[in-house]
Structure formats: C-alpha cells, structure tokens
Design an enzyme around this catalytic site. Structure first.
Site, PDB file in Angstrom:
ATOM      1  N   HIS A 127       0.984  -1.310  -0.179  1.00  0.00           N
ATOM      2  CA  HIS A 127      -0.046  -0.162   0.105  1.00  0.00           C
ATOM      3  C   HIS A 127       0.700   1.255   0.008  1.00  0.00           C
ATOM      4  O   HIS A 127       0.305   2.445   0.427  1.00  0.00           O
ATOM      5  CB  HIS A 127      -1.155   0.196   1.118  1.00  0.00           C
ATOM      6  N   CYS A 135       4.254  13.206  -7.751  1.00  0.00           N
ATOM      7  CA  CYS A 135       3.668  14.406  -8.544  1.00  0.00           C
ATOM      8  C   CYS A 135       2.511  13.625  -9.052  1.00  0.00           C
ATOM      9  O   CYS A 135       2.197  12.987  -9.397  1.00  0.00           O
ATOM     10  CB  CYS A 135       4.788  15.214  -9.614  1.00  0.00           C
TER      11      CYS A 135
HETATM   12  C1  BV8 Z   1      -8.131  -2.200  -5.545  1.00  0.00           C
HETATM   13  C2  BV8 Z   1      -2.820   3.069   2.171  1.00  0.00           C
HETATM   14  C3  BV8 Z   1      -8.340  -2.408  -7.902  1.00  0.00           C
HETATM   15  C4  BV8 Z   1      -3.293   4.404   2.559  1.00  0.00           C
HETATM   16  C5  BV8 Z   1      -4.823   1.504   2.363  1.00  0.00           C
HETATM   17  C6  BV8 Z   1     -15.226  -0.293  -4.655  1.00  0.00           C
HETATM   18  C7  BV8 Z   1     -14.500   0.553  -5.338  1.00  0.00           C
HETATM   19  C8  BV8 Z   1     -13.053   0.170  -5.601  1.00  0.00           C
HETATM   20  C9  BV8 Z   1     -12.563  -0.662  -4.928  1.00  0.00           C
HETATM   21  C10 BV8 Z   1     -13.411  -1.606  -3.956  1.00  0.00           C
HETATM   22  C11 BV8 Z   1     -14.638  -1.228  -3.829  1.00  0.00           C
HETATM   23  N1  BV8 Z   1     -15.125  -2.168  -2.990  1.00  0.00           N
HETATM   24  C12 BV8 Z   1     -13.989  -3.244  -2.522  1.00  0.00           C
HETATM   25  C13 BV8 Z   1     -13.139  -2.686  -3.269  1.00  0.00           C
HETATM   26  C14 BV8 Z   1     -11.580  -3.103  -2.967  1.00  0.00           C
HETATM   27  C15 BV8 Z   1     -11.103  -2.097  -1.894  1.00  0.00           C
HETATM   28  C16 BV8 Z   1     -11.377  -2.780  -0.528  1.00  0.00           C
HETATM   29  O1  BV8 Z   1     -10.892  -3.802  -0.167  1.00  0.00           O
HETATM   30  N2  BV8 Z   1     -12.212  -1.977   0.104  1.00  0.00           N
HETATM   31  C17 BV8 Z   1     -12.553  -2.554   1.413  1.00  0.00           C
HETATM   32  C18 BV8 Z   1     -12.871  -1.526   2.375  1.00  0.00           C
HETATM   33  C19 BV8 Z   1     -13.869  -3.409   1.409  1.00  0.00           C
HETATM   34  N3  BV8 Z   1      -9.676  -2.247  -2.076  1.00  0.00           N
HETATM   35  C20 BV8 Z   1      -9.015  -1.229  -2.851  1.00  0.00           C
HETATM   36  O2  BV8 Z   1      -9.658  -0.384  -3.464  1.00  0.00           O
HETATM   37  C21 BV8 Z   1      -7.467  -1.690  -3.436  1.00  0.00           C
HETATM   38  N4  BV8 Z   1      -7.509  -1.162  -4.743  1.00  0.00           N
HETATM   39  O3  BV8 Z   1      -8.775  -2.960  -5.212  1.00  0.00           O
HETATM   40  O4  BV8 Z   1      -7.878  -1.686  -7.099  1.00  0.00           O
HETATM   41  C22 BV8 Z   1      -9.743  -1.835  -8.108  1.00  0.00           C
HETATM   42  C23 BV8 Z   1      -9.450  -0.477  -8.704  1.00  0.00           C
HETATM   43  C24 BV8 Z   1     -10.651   0.189  -8.949  1.00  0.00           C
HETATM   44  C25 BV8 Z   1     -11.888  -0.476  -8.703  1.00  0.00           C
HETATM   45  C26 BV8 Z   1     -12.066  -1.697  -8.074  1.00  0.00           C
HETATM   46  C27 BV8 Z   1     -10.983  -2.301  -7.793  1.00  0.00           C
HETATM   47  C28 BV8 Z   1      -6.786  -0.609  -2.528  1.00  0.00           C
HETATM   48  C29 BV8 Z   1      -6.826  -1.017  -1.182  1.00  0.00           C
HETATM   49  C30 BV8 Z   1      -5.618  -0.123  -0.528  1.00  0.00           C
HETATM   50  C31 BV8 Z   1      -5.984   0.972   0.357  1.00  0.00           C
HETATM   51  N5  BV8 Z   1      -5.040   1.647   0.964  1.00  0.00           N
HETATM   52  N6  BV8 Z   1      -3.887   1.979   2.968  1.00  0.00           N
HETATM   53  C32 BV8 Z   1      -3.358   4.751   3.939  1.00  0.00           C
HETATM   54  O5  BV8 Z   1      -2.745   4.077   4.827  1.00  0.00           O
HETATM   55  O6  BV8 Z   1      -3.968   5.817   4.344  1.00  0.00           O
HETATM   56  S1  BV8 Z   1      -5.778   0.281   3.392  1.00  0.00           S
HETATM   57  C33 BV8 Z   1      -5.645   0.713   4.806  1.00  0.00           C
HETATM   58  O7  BV8 Z   1      -6.702   0.201   5.370  1.00  0.00           O
HETATM   59  C34 BV8 Z   1      -4.527   0.018   5.479  1.00  0.00           C
HETATM   60  O8  BV8 Z   1      -3.420   0.256   4.383  1.00  0.00           O
HETATM   61  C35 BV8 Z   1      -4.924  -1.338   5.675  1.00  0.00           C
HETATM   62  O9  BV8 Z   1      -5.089  -2.181   4.676  1.00  0.00           O
HETATM   63  C36 BV8 Z   1      -6.351  -1.168   5.882  1.00  0.00           C
HETATM   64  C37 BV8 Z   1      -6.911  -1.313   7.203  1.00  0.00           C
HETATM   65  O10 BV8 Z   1      -6.728  -2.526   7.496  1.00  0.00           O
HETATM   66  P1  BV8 Z   1      -5.934  -3.173   8.556  1.00  0.00           P
HETATM   67  O11 BV8 Z   1      -4.428  -2.825   8.349  1.00  0.00           O
HETATM   68  O12 BV8 Z   1      -6.545  -4.686   8.657  1.00  0.00           O
HETATM   69  O13 BV8 Z   1      -6.285  -2.248   9.829  1.00  0.00           O
HETATM   70  P2  BV8 Z   1      -7.619  -2.410  10.523  1.00  0.00           P
HETATM   71  O14 BV8 Z   1      -7.648  -1.272  11.424  1.00  0.00           O
HETATM   72  O15 BV8 Z   1      -8.773  -2.401   9.812  1.00  0.00           O
HETATM   73  O16 BV8 Z   1      -7.520  -3.408  11.558  1.00  0.00           O
HETATM   74  C38 BV8 Z   1      -6.348  -3.709  12.490  1.00  0.00           C
HETATM   75  C39 BV8 Z   1      -6.423  -5.027  13.101  1.00  0.00           C
HETATM   76  O17 BV8 Z   1      -5.512  -5.130  14.052  1.00  0.00           O
HETATM   77  C40 BV8 Z   1      -7.743  -5.311  13.820  1.00  0.00           C
HETATM   78  O18 BV8 Z   1      -8.270  -6.602  13.426  1.00  0.00           O
HETATM   79  C41 BV8 Z   1      -7.500  -5.166  15.455  1.00  0.00           C
HETATM   80  O19 BV8 Z   1      -8.166  -6.182  15.944  1.00  0.00           O
HETATM   81  C42 BV8 Z   1      -6.025  -5.698  15.474  1.00  0.00           C
HETATM   82  N7  BV8 Z   1      -5.096  -5.328  16.351  1.00  0.00           N
HETATM   83  C43 BV8 Z   1      -5.201  -4.008  16.825  1.00  0.00           C
HETATM   84  N8  BV8 Z   1      -4.099  -4.024  17.835  1.00  0.00           N
HETATM   85  C44 BV8 Z   1      -3.397  -5.169  17.800  1.00  0.00           C
HETATM   86  C45 BV8 Z   1      -4.040  -5.861  16.832  1.00  0.00           C
HETATM   87  N9  BV8 Z   1      -3.760  -7.216  16.525  1.00  0.00           N
HETATM   88  C46 BV8 Z   1      -2.323  -7.527  17.362  1.00  0.00           C
HETATM   89  N10 BV8 Z   1      -1.930  -6.751  18.462  1.00  0.00           N
HETATM   90  C47 BV8 Z   1      -2.207  -5.527  18.425  1.00  0.00           C
HETATM   91  N11 BV8 Z   1      -1.648  -4.644  19.368  1.00  0.00           N
HETATM   92 ZN    ZN Z   2       5.845  17.341 -11.375  1.00  0.00          ZN
END
Ligand code: BV8
Ligand code: ZN
Length: 283
Positions: A127, A135
């Site tokens: 990611h 840019c």
């Molecule tokens: C894509 C960077 C192809 C930015 C991130 C509709 C339109 C377009 C796309 C989609 C759509 N519907 C679905 C999609 C696909 C979409 C998607 O998956 N959406 C989800 C919400 C359903 N994906 C995308 O868009 C990806 N691209 O598919 O391109 C495409 C293109 C066009 C059209 C269709 C498809 C791009 C996805 C990347 C997004 N960027 N990050 C930034 O960071 O600001 S994602 C971002 O959120 C993070 O990087 C991470 O991946 C995500 C959060 O997830 P987690 O890391 O799991 O974090 P979270 O808080 O959810 O969970 C934390 C966990 O830790 C919990 O379980 C908790 O219990 C646990 N925890 C907490 N503390 C601890 C712990 N565990 C252990 N120890 C601890 N101490």
């Molecule tokens: Zn430029």
C-alpha cells in the site's frame, strides 16, 4: 472449524510446525504497529479529528479537499516517524534474516518494518509508504523520498505532539493550494505515495509476490494485526491456504469475522498484542 489435531491456541504444535516450515508468508496490518502507538483504521484509532480515516484515503477526498487530506497524512507522517518499531517488527525482521524463503506482505505505510531491519527484498509494502511523495501531474514522474527530516512545506510543519491525537472538535485550517507540497520539476501538486482505495496496488510488487507463490507450496501463513477486510491484500491468506499452507492468526481480538476467512479456517489462533505474542511464537 476443520478437524484440528491440536488446540488452536497451542503454541507447541505451532512451534513444531514452524520448525519444519521453510516457505512462510506473513500478511500484516495496522495492528502490527498498534504497540508503537500508531492508530489502526478500525476501532478507536480509526478517527482523525472528526473524519473516518477510510474516507480520507481516496483520490476523491484528495481532489475535493487536498488541504484536509494533506493535513491527515502530515499528521500520520509525523506520528510514524516519531514512533519506534516494536518487538513484533523486530521478530519478523529476525525471521526474515534467518529464513530467506520467508516474506512479509505489509499493508502498513508507516515504514516501521524497514526501520526494524527487515531485509527490503523480503518485504512487500503493497500500500505504499508515508515516506514517499509523488507528483500528480500526468506527464511528470517526480517522486521524492522524504522521511520528515524537514516538513514538505511550512504549512505542514510539525505540530505539537498532542495535536496528532484524535482531537475531534478542532477543524483543521484550509491551506491554500499554492501552500501545499508542490513539485520542484513542474510545480504540480504533490500527493502522498500511498495506494488509496480504488487505486491499483504496485504491479511490480504483486508480480514479485506471485513469483514467490509460484515457486512451490507454502508451509505457513501468518496473519498479523489485520482485519483482513481490504482487498486484494487479504486474498493472500486464501492463496496461501490453496498452496497448502497452515494459517496462524495473531490478533488483539480473535473473532469469527468472515473477513479473516473465519476463524474456522485458521489452524492456530493467538489472541493478544502481537508485540507480545510474535517474539514468543517465532523465537
Ligand atoms: C483495488 C494506504 C483495484 C492508505 C490502504 C469499490 C471500489 C473500488 C475498490 C473496491 C470497492 N469495493 C471493494 C474494493 C476493493 C477495496 C477494498 O478492499 N475495500 C474494502 C474497504 C472493502 N480495495 C481497494 O480499493 C484496493 N485497490 O482494489 O484496486 C480496483 C480499482 C478500481 C475499482 C475496483 C478495484 C486498494 C486498497 C488499499 C487502500 N489503502 N492504505 C493509507 O494507509 O492511508 S488500506 C488501509 O486500510 C491499510 O493499509 C489497511 O490495509 C486497511 C486497514 O486494514 P488493517 O490494516 O487490517 O487495519 P484495521 O484497522 O482494519 O485492523 C487492525 C487489526 O489489528 C484489527 O483486526 C485489530 O483487532 C488488530 N489489532 C489492533 N491492535 C493489535 C491488533 N492485533 C494484534 N496486536 C495488536 N496490538
Ligand atoms: Zn511534477
């Protein structure tokens, strides 16, 4: 739950399997960095001021309000660069140094895994990274690596430490476009070098991961600190399973969340802080 010859919380059976595992993939999420003080996306950490982090991580949000999105990312850059890698980052780095057939696919953009000494050739930040800015001008390929030694622009200067906290009643100021980070090559607007929702992941990294997958069966998939809800990254869990891997989930709250392929499909479930659990199970 598949028939398991062991209690899913049993460390000795995990360690026995780890000892005979060569090809291992770790999929990591925001929970890996939680103990370093960095907010996760869901749960309490999922808020920045009055905004849901997920709603700010989109190209549409940036187009609509680049000042707000830049302040969100500048606060996360500042938090990430002042955070320290925790014992979980170090445990993964140590495993990757010991086992060249181990790779880490991280969804995190905080740069803590490289700072823990994780070899770059075994780390796939699918990611992007908060250290990178690029840019937005179509024909300009300017990319800058900026580790926050100095603010990208005076308008995004470091804030007092507590300001990066969730401060829900303070609306961020509106920074004029010309005072946001600009490209030194074409004067275009710069953006954070992260993958936003609806943007495709870096094809070269995905190809490299697929190349690793195709080299043979996978022995073990470690699913660490991720809600497993974001695709295509979450898909690596099933891909490992299909390649023969046993799956171990390390998460603060083990749920039967179908996003994690349901705990039904996990061979081991270790509930708690990965900064405590990982050093223990990987030693
Ligand atoms: C894509 C960077 C192809 C930015 C991130 C509709 C339109 C377009 C796309 C989609 C759509 N519907 C679905 C999609 C696909 C979409 C998607 O998956 N959406 C989800 C919400 C359903 N994906 C995308 O868009 C990806 N691209 O598919 O391109 C495409 C293109 C066009 C059209 C269709 C498809 C791009 C996805 C990347 C997004 N960027 N990050 C930034 O960071 O600001 S994602 C971002 O959120 C993070 O990087 C991470 O991946 C995500 C959060 O997830 P987690 O890391 O799991 O974090 P979270 O808080 O959810 O969970 C934390 C966990 O830790 C919990 O379980 C908790 O219990 C646990 N925890 C907490 N503390 C601890 C712990 N565990 C252990 N120890 C601890 N101490
Ligand atoms: Zn430029």
């Amino acid at each position: 739950m598949p028939f398991l010859e062991h209690d899913p919380t049993d460390m000795s059976s995990f360690k026995a399997h780890l000892a005979q595992s060569k090809r291992i993939l770790a999929l990591c999420g925001a929970g890996l960095s939680a103990s370093s003080g960095l907010a996760t996306f869901r749960g309490a950490g999922g808020l920045w001021k009055t905004h849901d982090a997920m709603s700010l991580a989109t190209p549409q949000a940036f187009t609509k309000d680049p000042s707000l999105v830049w302040q969100f990312y500048s606060a996360r850059r500042q938090a990430a660069f002042s955070a320290k890698p925790n014992a979980a980052h170090h445990a993964l780095a140590a495993l990757s140094i010991k086992n060249k057939d181990f790779i880490t696919v991280t969804q995190n953009v905080d740069g803590l895994s490289p700072r823990a000494g994780h070899p770059a050739e075994q780390l796939f930040p699918v990611h992007g990274s908060l250290s990178t800015v690029k840019c937005t001008s179509v024909f300009c390929n300017y990319v800058e690596f900026n580790n926050f030694e100095m603010a990208l622009t005076p308008s995004l200067a470091p804030q007092p430490a507590d300001a990066t906290e969730v401060d829900t009643d303070v609306q961020p100021p509106n920074i004029p476009l010309e005072q946001l980070p600009r490209c030194p090559k074409c004067a275009g607007l710069l953006r954070p070098g992260v993958v936003w929702f609806s943007e495709t992941l870096p094809a070269d990294l995905l190809d490299d991961i697929d190349g690793w997958m195709e080299k043979g069966p996978v022995d073990l998939c470690l699913v660490i600190g991720t809600s497993g809800r974001v695709w295509p990254a979450a898909g690596y869990i099933d891909q490992c399973r299909l390649n023969g891997a046993k799956v171990a989930i390390v998460n603060m709250e083990i749920s039967s969340d179908p996003a994690l392929g349901g705990v039904a499909d996990a061979d081991w479930l270790f509930e708690g802080d990965c900064a405590r659990i990982l050093p223990e199970i990987l030693e």
